[in-house]
Design an enzyme around this catalytic site. Structure first.
Site, short mmCIF file in Angstrom:
data_model
loop_
_atom_site.label_atom_id
_atom_site.label_comp_id
_atom_site.label_asym_id
_atom_site.label_seq_id
_atom_site.Cartn_x
_atom_site.Cartn_y
_atom_site.Cartn_z
N HIS A 85 0.84 -0.99 -0.06
CA HIS A 85 -0.01 -0.12 0.05
C HIS A 85 0.99 1.27 -0.14
CE1 HIS A 85 0.17 0.09 4.50
NE2 HIS A 85 0.09 1.44 4.24
N ASP A 221 0.90 -7.62 2.42
CA ASP A 221 1.11 -6.40 2.23
C ASP A 221 2.58 -5.66 1.91
OD1 ASP A 221 0.70 -3.56 1.88
OD2 ASP A 221 -0.53 -3.30 3.51
N SER A 654 3.84 2.28 8.38
CA SER A 654 3.79 1.18 7.35
C SER A 654 5.11 1.14 6.60
CB SER A 654 2.72 1.93 6.44
OG SER A 654 1.32 1.50 6.62
N1 ARG Z 1 -4.72 1.04 7.34
C1 ARG Z 1 -3.40 0.96 6.71
C2 ARG Z 1 -2.61 2.36 6.90
O1 ARG Z 1 -3.26 3.19 7.52
C3 ARG Z 1 -3.19 0.34 5.40
C4 ARG Z 1 -4.05 1.09 4.68
C5 ARG Z 1 -4.11 0.58 3.00
N2 ARG Z 1 -5.32 -0.32 2.82
C6 ARG Z 1 -6.48 0.06 2.28
N3 ARG Z 1 -7.46 -0.76 2.09
N4 ARG Z 1 -6.96 1.26 2.06
O2 ARG Z 1 -2.08 2.71 5.95
N1 GLU Z 2 -1.24 1.74 7.60
C1 GLU Z 2 -0.54 2.82 8.36
C2 GLU Z 2 0.40 3.59 7.39
O1 GLU Z 2 0.46 3.56 6.35
C3 GLU Z 2 0.18 2.08 9.37
C4 GLU Z 2 -0.77 1.81 10.47
C5 GLU Z 2 -0.98 2.75 11.44
O2 GLU Z 2 -1.38 3.82 11.26
O3 GLU Z 2 -0.80 2.34 12.67
O4 GLU Z 2 1.20 4.15 7.86
#
Ligand code: ARG
Ligand code: GLU
Length: 720
Positions: A85, A221, A654
């Site tokens: 991502h 991921d 991430s």
């Molecule tokens: N929650 C994770 C972050 O904050 C992954 C986001 C990407 N995935 C998604 N389905 N949008 O970045």
């Molecule tokens: N998915 C988040 C990012 O892209 C990390 C997860 C979080 O926010 O802890 O940084």
């Protein structure tokens, strides 16, 4: 009896401490202060091996990936790993209907196949220094905030200029603990970064938005890139002659994985947290900001989802936008839920009452801290409506892209060819606008943006009392038989900013006398009215409050530290490199429910029993699963996929490496669990977990699924 009681108290406070120990994101430069605690939890290496200004350490293998993510070096030839991502925008930009890497994945067979990524950079931290005294030199505490800020800026500039002189490094000074402490960071930035490998969507984004921010998780991921340098191993802009970069350090990968209670630590670049904010600020986040943002994104997501389902082309164009809108939307829902569960506002209010009581105990303290809470209360009362308007501006008025885009032509209006010397400037500006238009229209769909405009502009208008809305909106809604759909049609049919052909034609033939065409443009007129409204009614208040709050927050932080002088404070995230550590732990999300600490490929095939598109499995993965040929990547006779631990991470973490007790790579961090999404404000050691992909799943995908075993040969893999 008495003795027993003492024992219980000691035990209780010990268990309290050991849980507490896992909260916090620490500055690597000062990690020596945490060495004993980390070793108590099981760490087998020294602080010096983790961070060292003067010698090679783990930090030399950890990078900032792009602007908002982390990554790591995993080979001596510049191979970099981060999350799928995190590379999503790049993979999207390289994808087309014919070569749909988003959908099918991508694997370079050799370096000449690797794909340059426009605009992507990778940043290494070279060294860190504390510069608090230098930044605050000649700063008098009685200065007003504006003057204080001016002097600090001047000092900072001098320090960074000196630090950069004669090097190709970039120096940056960041404030810690609300302007009470300052550190200087020296960075080396590489700009030739190429895509090496990415799994297909139904591995890299398995579970999609359904599973996002959730445990149990089954997402692969990860993505692979390579950093390139010139022949002297120095950063250089892309040219085909560049060669793979030789990093100072690359990580060892351990296939032994993690078990319940194992020590782990995460090294990465968390973006922004709010751990010390007052109840007044949290109240506004929880009760104004989050609800408005969630509601407005509901509207946008419905429209985008439908458009993406209708056309594959729109699907590619809007994939990254959709992911980022949905990501914030879901996080804020989880955050508000978590704040309610922990009763964060009540807890903060109680603390603030106790703080003020402590402050008033002594006249000197009273003078400095006694009135803080009253001052906060007054500011936030006045700030509330401004925050509300600002949220509607960001999430509704900017919900279609035409408003910001049209307004970016304002600068063109200020230049006139009649004035000598401005002719060249105009030409340069028009060139810049052409580039911007190209990138704007690359991921733009006329019909989708028009639908977004109709719906979000309606919501934006309705957020005001009728006389309160921007003038142009007030005027148009008074038209007979007005509807936002008709208005959207009219704007999109007539504006030059909604149609690439019209805009390129305009730019190609631009003369200053055409300025009127901009001024009369319906999208520009609306944009200007919206911005004027903002600059007149909202912005001045926000700036005034920001100044006052900067100064209150600085003093409140001093007060907190004086009040709780036994506590080891960690600084809020600010985009600088941090270390967080904690154990691999399962958790109980709800009454009668327990979650294990790891998932396996079995779960992928259980989820796939539903018809949900997010859970569909790649046919090749199904074959491998049925053959049960998991190679050396197994745990308990199956293939591990993800695991959780109690590491205090945030957005920006991430792509962060997750290390075992020996500083060897066991996973990549990519998310937080639903029950822990409020941890930017209030960390819960009982239920808060970070989610990582098990490195064994990653290697399995590269090796068995993609048949890209040549990449494994570059890596430093420890078999158990
Ligand atoms: N929650 C994770 C972050 O904050 C992954 C986001 C990407 N995935 C998604 N389905 N949008 O970045
Ligand atoms: N998915 C988040 C990012 O892209 C990390 C997860 C979080 O926010 O802890 O940084």
């Amino acid at each position: 009896m008495k003795k027993n009681w003492r024992c219980i108290v000691v035990l209780l406070s010990l268990s309290f401490l050991s849980v507490k120990a896992e909260e916090g994101m620490w500055l690597p430069y000062l990690i020596i202060e945490k060495e004993a605690d980390m070793q108590n939890l099981g760490m087998q290496i020294s602080a010096e091996e983790i961070y060292n200004n003067d010698d090679i350490s783990l930090k030399d293998a950890v990078v900032r990936f792009g602007r908002g993510c982390t990554g790591m070096m995993i080979s001596g030839a510049g191979l970099l790993m981060t999350n799928h991502h995190c590379g999503y925008r790049q993979i999207q930009a390289l994808s087309s209907l014919e070569n749909n890497y988003l959908e099918e994945g991508f694997w370079a067979q050799n370096t000449s196949d690797e794909l340059p990524c426009d605009g992507l950079s990778v940043t290494f931290l070279i060294s860190t220094y504390e510069v608090t005294d230098e930044v605050l030199a000649v700063i008098d505490n009685d200065l007003n905030q504006k003057e204080r800020r001016r002097l600090i800026r001047k000092n900072k500039q001098k320090i960074t200029e000196e630090a950069e002189a004669g090097t190709h490094y970039k120096a940056e000074i960041k404030s810690f603990f609300n302007d009470n402490q300052y550190f200087l960071f020296i960075y080396e930035i590489f700009e030739d970064v190429r895509l090496v490998g990415a799994p297909p969507r139904n591995i890299g984004k398995y579970g999609g938005d359904t599973d996002n921010w959730m445990w149990p998780r089954h997402t692969g991921d990860f993505a692979l890139f390579r950093v390139y340098a010139d022949e002297n191993n120095k950063p250089a802009a892309y040219t085909p002659e560049n060669v793979p970069y030789t990093p100072r350090k690359h990580l060892q990968i351990n296939l032994a994985g993690v078990n319940h209670n194992d020590f782990t630590f995460v090294y990465g670049f968390p973006g922004r947290t709010n751990q010390y904010a007052t109840s007044y600020e949290i109240d506004i986040i929880k009760n104004v900001q989050n609800p408005i943002s969630i509601k407005m994104r509901d509207i946008r997501l419905d429209i985008i989802r439908e458009a993406m389902n209708e056309s594959d082309e729109v699907h590619i164009k809007y994939a990254a936008k959709q992911a980022s809108i949905a990501n914030g939307w879901k996080k804020w829902i989880g955050e508000n839920r978590g704040l309610r569960r922990l009763r964060t506002l009540d807890m903060k209010r109680e603390k603030e009452t106790a703080f003020t009581a402590w402050a008033t105990e002594n006249p000197q303290r009273n003078k400095k801290y006694g009135g803080l809470m009253t001052a906060y209360e007054q500011i936030f009362d006045e700030r509330r409506p401004a925050v509300r308007d600002f949220r509607y501006l960001m999430e509704a008025a900017f919900g279609s892209e035409v408003i910001r885009f049209a307004y970016s032509y304002l600068n063109l209006l200020t230049l006139s060819a009649d004035k000598p010397r401005e002719g060249d400037k105009i030409e340069a500006m028009v060139d810049g606008l052409k580039d911007a238009a190209e990138s704007h229209f690359r991921n733009y769909d006329y019909k989708t943006d028009k639908n977004l405009f109709a719906q979000t502009m309606k919501a934006y208008y309705e957020s005001f009392s009728h006389e309160g809305a921007p003038e142009v909106l007030q005027k148009v809604v008074k038209r007979r038989h007005f509807s936002f759909e008709d208005y959207a049609n009219q704007v999109y049919e007539n504006s030059i900013f909604t149609c690439p052909e019209r805009l390129y034609d305009f730019l190609d033939n631009y003369k200053t006398r055409h300025r009127r065409r901009i001024l009369r443009d319906p999208a520009f007129k609306l944009a200007q009215s919206i911005y004027t409204h903002y600059y007149e009614q909202t912005y001045p208040l926000l700036v005034k409050h920001n100044n006052m709050l900067d100064s209150l927050n600085r003093i409140f932080m001093q007060g907190l530290m004086e009040w709780q002088n036994e506590r080891h404070f960690y600084p809020d995230a600010n985009g600088t490199l941090r270390i967080t550590y904690g154990r691999v732990l399962p958790y109980k999300p709800a009454d009668a429910v327990s979650y294990d600490y790891y998932t396996s490929i079995e779960g992928i095939f259980q989820k796939a029993l539903t018809t949900k598109d997010d859970y569909q499995v790649h046919p090749r993965l199904r074959d491998l699963y049925l053959e049960r040929d998991f190679g050396p990547y197994t745990k308990n006779q199956t293939l591990p996929v993800c695991f959780i631990a109690a590491n205090h991470t945030s957005g920006g973490n991430s792509g962060s490496p997750v290390f075992n007790a020996y500083g060897q790579l066991v996973g990549i961090n990519f998310d937080r669990n639903w029950e822990g999404t409020m941890s930017d404000i209030h960390y819960d050691p009982v239920q808060g977990r970070n989610i990582s992909v098990d490195v064994r799943y990653i290697l399995f995908i590269i090796d068995k699924f993609a048949g890209a075993g040549h990449l494994l040969k570059e890596m430093d893999i420890i078999h158990h």
